[in-house]
Design an enzyme around this catalytic site. Sequence first.
Site, PDB file in Angstrom:
ATOM      1  N   ASP A  31      39.401  76.028   8.588  1.00  0.00           N
ATOM      2  CA  ASP A  31      39.475  76.557   9.954  1.00  0.00           C
ATOM      3  C   ASP A  31      40.887  77.080  10.218  1.00  0.00           C
ATOM      4  O   ASP A  31      41.879  76.464   9.831  1.00  0.00           O
ATOM      5  CB  ASP A  31      39.105  75.459  10.959  1.00  0.00           C
ATOM      6  CG  ASP A  31      38.778  76.011  12.331  1.00  0.00           C
ATOM      7  OD1 ASP A  31      37.605  75.951  12.731  1.00  0.00           O
ATOM      8  OD2 ASP A  31      39.707  76.527  13.003  1.00  0.00           O
ATOM      9  N   HIS A  47      22.830  85.120   7.721  1.00  0.00           N
ATOM     10  CA  HIS A  47      23.106  84.928   9.145  1.00  0.00           C
ATOM     11  C   HIS A  47      22.012  84.154   9.861  1.00  0.00           C
ATOM     12  O   HIS A  47      20.838  84.508   9.793  1.00  0.00           O
ATOM     13  CB  HIS A  47      23.312  86.276   9.849  1.00  0.00           C
ATOM     14  CG  HIS A  47      23.688  86.097  11.292  1.00  0.00           C
ATOM     15  ND1 HIS A  47      24.995  85.979  11.698  1.00  0.00           N
ATOM     16  CD2 HIS A  47      22.929  85.940  12.393  1.00  0.00           C
ATOM     17  CE1 HIS A  47      25.021  85.776  13.008  1.00  0.00           C
ATOM     18  NE2 HIS A  47      23.774  85.759  13.451  1.00  0.00           N
ATOM     19  N   GLY A  93      30.437  75.129  23.747  1.00  0.00           N
ATOM     20  CA  GLY A  93      31.645  75.885  23.411  1.00  0.00           C
ATOM     21  C   GLY A  93      31.569  76.625  22.093  1.00  0.00           C
ATOM     22  O   GLY A  93      32.592  76.849  21.440  1.00  0.00           O
ATOM     23  N   HIS A 100      27.572  77.304  11.893  1.00  0.00           N
ATOM     24  CA  HIS A 100      28.663  76.722  11.106  1.00  0.00           C
ATOM     25  C   HIS A 100      28.774  75.244  11.410  1.00  0.00           C
ATOM     26  O   HIS A 100      28.572  74.807  12.542  1.00  0.00           O
ATOM     27  CB  HIS A 100      30.002  77.430  11.365  1.00  0.00           C
ATOM     28  CG  HIS A 100      30.392  77.528  12.814  1.00  0.00           C
ATOM     29  ND1 HIS A 100      29.860  78.472  13.659  1.00  0.00           N
ATOM     30  CD2 HIS A 100      31.262  76.801  13.560  1.00  0.00           C
ATOM     31  CE1 HIS A 100      30.392  78.330  14.868  1.00  0.00           C
ATOM     32  NE2 HIS A 100      31.243  77.313  14.840  1.00  0.00           N
ATOM     33  N   HIS A 102      31.373  72.127  11.306  1.00  0.00           N
ATOM     34  CA  HIS A 102      32.770  71.706  11.192  1.00  0.00           C
ATOM     35  C   HIS A 102      32.785  70.405  10.389  1.00  0.00           C
ATOM     36  O   HIS A 102      32.149  69.425  10.785  1.00  0.00           O
ATOM     37  CB  HIS A 102      33.366  71.407  12.572  1.00  0.00           C
ATOM     38  CG  HIS A 102      33.440  72.582  13.495  1.00  0.00           C
ATOM     39  ND1 HIS A 102      34.610  73.275  13.727  1.00  0.00           N
ATOM     40  CD2 HIS A 102      32.500  73.184  14.259  1.00  0.00           C
ATOM     41  CE1 HIS A 102      34.384  74.242  14.595  1.00  0.00           C
ATOM     42  NE2 HIS A 102      33.112  74.209  14.941  1.00  0.00           N
TER      43      HIS A 102
END
Length: 114
Positions: A31, A47, A93, A100, A102
Amino acid sequence: MLSDCLFCKIAAGEIPSEKVYEDGSVYAFRDINPQAPVHILVIPKQHVDSAAEISEENSALAARCFEAIAKIAAAEGLGSGFRVITNVGEDAGQTVRHLHFHLLGGVKMGEGLL
Ligand code: 5GP
Ligand code: ZN
């Protein structure tokens, strides 16, 4: 590939990133604004807008991401633990509309999510 999608472009190598892992269906990179000592984004090359769009037809992409997450976490030395987060939509958010995960670790995290 969506022509105006940042993470599609990163996965295709059109925009530079610090790659940590790649296979036929998954791309992972650090990131740009890390929130933990290890903060890696794991994405399907194909996608998908977000986790809200995971279906019977494309759920293998999410499974491939989690297989990659296990490998990356081991390679990054996260044996003592890590956290996986995916933001969906405005309330969470989500700023990039390409699914994706994290992968966060390298620090003792609090119990809370918010
Ligand atoms: P979200 O807020 O959508 O869950 O997460 C998007 C993440 O993408 C943020 O943590 C942000 O720092 C990261 N990000 C945004 N643009 C770029 C970029 O161009 N390169 C990299 N490596 N990360 C980015
Ligand atoms: Zn995309």
